[in-house]
Design a protein around this motif. Structure first.
Motif, PDB file in Angstrom:
ATOM      1  N   GLN A  53       0.808  -1.209   0.000  1.00 23.82           N
ATOM      2  CA  GLN A  53       0.000   0.000   0.000  1.00 23.82           C
ATOM      3  C   GLN A  53       0.849   1.269   0.000  1.00 23.82           C
ATOM      4  OE1 GLN A  53      -2.206  -2.112   3.245  1.00 23.82           O
ATOM      5  NE2 GLN A  53      -3.866  -0.828   2.500  1.00 23.82           N
ATOM      6  N   LEU A  98     -17.453  -7.270   1.115  1.00 26.71           N
ATOM      7  CA  LEU A  98     -17.110  -7.583   2.502  1.00 26.71           C
ATOM      8  C   LEU A  98     -18.346  -8.030   3.287  1.00 26.71           C
ATOM      9  CD1 LEU A  98     -14.471  -4.821   3.350  1.00 26.71           C
ATOM     10  CD2 LEU A  98     -14.069  -7.246   2.878  1.00 26.71           C
ATOM     11  N   GLN A 157     -18.967 -11.465   2.306  1.00 27.92           N
ATOM     12  CA  GLN A 157     -17.979 -12.318   2.955  1.00 27.92           C
ATOM     13  C   GLN A 157     -18.391 -12.619   4.397  1.00 27.92           C
ATOM     14  OE1 GLN A 157     -15.452 -13.197   1.005  1.00 27.92           O
ATOM     15  NE2 GLN A 157     -14.332 -14.470   2.470  1.00 27.92           N
ATOM     16  N   GLY A 166       4.314  -9.798  -1.240  1.00 30.84           N
ATOM     17  CA  GLY A 166       3.089 -10.019  -0.464  1.00 30.84           C
ATOM     18  C   GLY A 166       2.494  -8.728   0.042  1.00 30.84           C
ATOM     19  N   GLY A 167       1.684  -8.822   1.099  1.00 33.06           N
ATOM     20  CA  GLY A 167       1.050  -7.639   1.679  1.00 33.06           C
ATOM     21  C   GLY A 167      -0.447  -7.823   1.800  1.00 33.06           C
ATOM     22  N   HIS A 168      -1.174  -6.748   1.558  1.00 30.22           N
ATOM     23  CA  HIS A 168      -2.637  -6.753   1.712  1.00 30.22           C
ATOM     24  C   HIS A 168      -3.257  -7.364   0.453  1.00 30.22           C
ATOM     25  CE1 HIS A 168      -6.707  -5.388   2.395  1.00 30.22           C
ATOM     26  NE2 HIS A 168      -6.366  -4.861   3.562  1.00 30.22           N
ATOM     27  N   ILE A 169      -3.873  -8.507   0.631  1.00 37.92           N
ATOM     28  CA  ILE A 169      -4.325  -9.262  -0.537  1.00 37.92           C
ATOM     29  C   ILE A 169      -5.431  -8.531  -1.305  1.00 37.92           C
ATOM     30  CG2 ILE A 169      -5.893 -10.701   0.864  1.00 37.92           C
ATOM     31  CD1 ILE A 169      -4.024 -11.827  -2.309  1.00 37.92           C
ATOM     32  N   ILE A 170      -6.307  -7.835  -0.620  1.00 42.94           N
ATOM     33  CA  ILE A 170      -7.402  -7.169  -1.351  1.00 42.94           C
ATOM     34  C   ILE A 170      -6.843  -6.046  -2.221  1.00 42.94           C
ATOM     35  CG2 ILE A 170      -9.590  -5.947  -1.172  1.00 42.94           C
ATOM     36  CD1 ILE A 170     -10.115  -7.180   1.465  1.00 42.94           C
ATOM     37  N   ALA A 218       1.075 -12.936  -0.187  1.00 42.56           N
ATOM     38  CA  ALA A 218      -0.127 -12.518  -0.912  1.00 42.56           C
ATOM     39  C   ALA A 218       0.102 -12.560  -2.421  1.00 42.56           C
ATOM     40  CB  ALA A 218      -0.536 -11.118  -0.475  1.00 42.56           C
ATOM     41  N   MET A 248      -0.637 -15.980  -3.546  1.00 40.20           N
ATOM     42  CA  MET A 248      -2.079 -16.239  -3.520  1.00 40.20           C
ATOM     43  C   MET A 248      -2.750 -15.624  -4.749  1.00 40.20           C
ATOM     44  SD  MET A 248      -2.483 -15.289   0.499  1.00 40.20           S
ATOM     45  CE  MET A 248      -4.214 -15.539   0.795  1.00 40.20           C
ATOM     46  N   VAL A 252      -7.731 -18.027  -1.174  1.00 39.85           N
ATOM     47  CA  VAL A 252      -8.317 -18.524   0.079  1.00 39.85           C
ATOM     48  C   VAL A 252      -7.669 -17.784   1.245  1.00 39.85           C
ATOM     49  CG1 VAL A 252      -8.489 -20.546   1.597  1.00 39.85           C
ATOM     50  CG2 VAL A 252      -8.861 -20.801  -0.861  1.00 39.85           C
ATOM     51  N   LEU A 253      -8.500 -17.145   2.078  1.00 39.01           N
ATOM     52  CA  LEU A 253      -7.997 -16.470   3.280  1.00 39.01           C
ATOM     53  C   LEU A 253      -7.975 -17.481   4.424  1.00 39.01           C
ATOM     54  CD1 LEU A 253     -10.126 -13.183   3.206  1.00 39.01           C
ATOM     55  CD2 LEU A 253      -7.947 -13.632   2.091  1.00 39.01           C
TER      56      LEU A 253
END
Lengths: 317, 384
Positions: free
Chosen positions: A35, A83, A86, A176-180, A206, A209, A216-217
């Motif tokens: 980010q 969300l 989810q 990696g990091g914040h997947i969204i 991430a 993924m 998959v979280l």
């Protein structure tokens, strides 16, 4: 096409990997999951011997939001909707997980019938996963139909620049990091058609993924949440038939064989691949190597084995 | 099975003061051996100690456990069985003739602090102090600001501290947590460390926290309309006008322990739908099923009236509630009784018990579970 999946890079060993695989630059790097720290990539660049070019996807995304407020508002609304969806799906999962937990502690009655009930519960989870990802797909499709990115000048300009950078690249490094945030950025700038899949990719956490077909979280130790893994969204689909679990030992109850076995059964025929620190899985043409650690249907973490095992060929439980 | 250390010492010959000196040099007091905890006290050689007790407040157990003298020595001991994971606060009481004296265990450096003083702490086998409550140089620190709020409803100024999370950004919107007995939570429950760590590790959402402090605590926290009005109509509107807060029920949480829990519940009760969640620890939720005798003294009278009224017609006051209580404190019965009552209103209640007492460290140890449940962080989305 070569895809290398790595464990978390707290103590990076990227430089050795790049040398051993004889990967040529320049390297396109994607650190959108970091980010606002996306540009703090000097250490990553050092590991790539100064041959990296960061796509700055997260900052490009912020620029799109600033220049196209209508798109930004719609994006926020879509995220809130996803969300909420989810959360409802998590609620359903948590009840099934509770049922499974009760079955596991139950000692009275027929063990054979209990096993059937466990198998049924796994099918319920698989059904919920399938339905959930379909609903997510519907929301995404409806969003893109209403706000076609290729018709929005603020996005088109960045897409063009990103495609140009990819055209000149020798390999892609995906952190990696914040997947969204990472997924949003990858989808927004249309990385796949821009040639993402034709280049060697090195990805971790991430990033690993995001290149699979289904994200998959998971955090089985979290205070909140369903207490089990949850399907989140479609990934880029560069790597099919594989579900990755970064920092598996930290985030999954890996000591609980039954729990891990249920995990493998739930996501079959996709192969569950743990990516703990130090892991390195080199996949050539979609073929998972025999020495790759996987989680099998009995809950054991063991080398994949077999000759030319294709990702995705594990039988359905 | 190996004999307890105190029994091995008793078998040694000669059992003299020099041997006890050596024994004490080797031991950490209380001596924890499995479930058995041996408490020790040593008098002076020319000190005429007549009796010694270990004093604690474990509900269902005698408050004063007598110690025995070891032979003709100056060493006194008592063995207590404490289940795994227990944490007990205690003091030593000594009688010399007609004179009684109570003090912290001179042989045990572990102390717990509270507004009414300190106590010695026995950490039984299996108890570990949570690492997320300790200072972590990796965690980026938030900032504490002093705020003085003229409290018209309470007719005095209210001193608050406002915690802004690290990476505070005025363009974002944050949830608000209002903490009763704020300075005590900061001083005795390490709450600044806890917030810094939980937010840094993304176990908890970035949150603005208002630490409030009472004037007349017993009056203001025991179901006071004035206190509720102060929070609802004075403090929170000011905070929401000056800070980038969400300003929605889901972004407002009240928290408190003991009487502070009553203040949280009664404020939410008076303004249903205004707050989204509560964190209530060892709530002084004392009630009577019959008659008016509750044993809590006059301070509890308004609390009992409020709780009886609430129990007669329970209502949903928030969406989510985190409750915790120590099983060694007398309030455990009331808290356990309230769980089904709260749940019956449709509130989503998470309830947790610990082998601990009515203490700041018990409340500290439950903070991760409570705060990350009320305002969860984004750890679920981070894979680094």
């Amino acid at each position: 096409m070569t895809v290398v999946l790595l464990g978390p890079q707290r103590r990076p060993n990227l430089d050795k990997l790049v040398t051993s695989l004889d990967l040529g630059g320049p390297f396109v790097t994607i650190t959108a999951g970091w980010q606002e720290r996306e540009k703090d990539d000097s250490e990553l660049d050092r590991h790539l011997r100064g041959r990296s070019r960061n796509l700055h996807l997260w900052h490009r995304m912020q620029s799109v939001f600033e220049n196209d407020p209508q798109y930004a508002a719609a994006h926020r609304e879509r995220r809130a909707q996803l969300l909420e969806l989810q959360e409802l799906y998590q609620l359903g999962l948590s009840h099934t997980v509770q049922f499974l937990n009760e079955l596991r502690t139950r000692t009275s009655g027929s063990a054979a019938l209990r096993e059937l009930a466990v198998a049924d519960a796994v099918q319920v989870l698989r059904g919920m996963d399938k339905q959930h990802i379909a609903r997510v797909g519907e929301i995404q499709a409806s969003f893109y139909a209403k706000y076609p990115p290729h018709e929005r000048p603020a996005i088109v300009r960045h897409r063009h620049e990103v495609a140009q950078l990819l055209a000149d690249a020798g390999a892609i490094i995906l952190a990696g990091g914040h997947i969204i945030e990472l997924l949003d950025a990858l989808h927004l700038f249309n990385l796949n058609p821009a040639g993402f899949g034709r280049l060697p990719i090195v990805a971790w956490s991430a990033g690993a993924m995001a290149i699979t077909s289904r994200v998959v979280l998971f955090d089985e130790h979290s205070v909140r949440g369903p207490g089990c893994s949850e399907v989140f969204d479609h990934g880029l689909g560069v790597l099919t038939g594989v579900t990755v679990f970064p920092s598996a030992k930290q985030r999954l109850r890996t000591g609980d064989r039954q729990n891990m076995g249920l995990l493998a059964q739930r996501f079959a025929p996709s192969i569950c691949v743990p990516l703990d620190p130090g892991a390195r899985v080199v996949i050539e043409h979609g073929t998972l190597p025999a020495d790759a650690s996987v989680i099998d249907a009995t809950g054991a973490m063991r080398p994949r084995g077999g000759d030319d095992a294709q990702a995705g060929d594990q039988p359905t439980a | 099975m190996r004999k307890l250390a105190i029994n091995r010492l008793r078998d040694r010959k000669p059992l003299d003061e020099a041997r006890i000196d050596r024994f004490l040099q080797r031991q950490t007091v209380p001596i924890v051996e499995g479930a058995k905890c041996t408490f020790l006290f040593r008098g002076g050689e020319h000190d005429s100690v007549d009796e010694v007790w270990v004093c604690h407040r474990i509900v269902g157990q005698p408050d004063r456990v007598p110690m025995k003298r070891l032979g003709n020595t100056t060493l006194w001991y008592a063995i207590m069985e404490l289940p795994s994971g227990s944490r007990v606060e205690y003091q030593i009481e000594v009688r010399r003739g007609e004179h009684y004296e109570r003090f912290n265990d001179p042989l045990n450096p572990k102390l717990a602090h509270s507004p009414v003083g300190s106590s010695s702490v026995c950490q039984a086998a299996g108890y570990t102090e949570p690492e997320w409550a300790k200072y972590d140089p990796e965690s980026r620190p938030g900032e504490l600001l002093d705020v003085i709020q003229p409290a018209g409803a309470l007719r005095h100024e209210s001193r608050c501290r406002v915690y802004l999370p690290a990476r505070f950004n005025a363009t974002q919107r944050y949830p608000l947590l209002v903490v009763h007995d704020g300075d005590d939570f900061l001083n005795f429950a390490a709450m600044k460390n806890v917030l810094d760590n939980l937010i840094h590790r993304r176990d908890m959402a970035e949150t603005i926290v208002a630490f409030t402090n009472p004037g007349d605590r017993i009056k203001e926290y025991a179901n006071s309309a004035q206190h509720a009005r102060f929070l609802h109509s004075e403090l929170i509107p000011r905070l929401e006008s000056e800070l980038p807060l969400l300003g929605t029920p889901a972004g407002r949480c009240l928290m408190g322990a003991s009487f502070g829990a009553v203040a949280s519940l009664s404020t939410a009760y008076r303004y249903p739908g205004f707050f989204g969640s509560l964190v209530v620890q060892s709530g002084s939720f004392v009630f009577t099923d019959i008659g008016n005798t509750h044993g809590g003294g006059p301070a509890f009278d308004p609390v009992v009236r409020f709780m009886n009224r609430y129990r007669a017609a329970p209502t949903r006051v928030v969406d989510r509630m985190y409750m915790s209580c120590g099983i060694y404190e007398p309030l455990i019965v009331a808290n356990r009784s309230m769980v089904p009552v709260f749940r019956g209103t449709g509130m989503d209640v998470r309830y947790s018990e610990a082998r601990d007492g009515h203490s700041w460290e018990d409340w500290r140890d439950r903070l991760r579970e409570g705060l990350s449940w009320i305002y969860p962080g984004a750890a679920q989305y981070y894979y680094e």
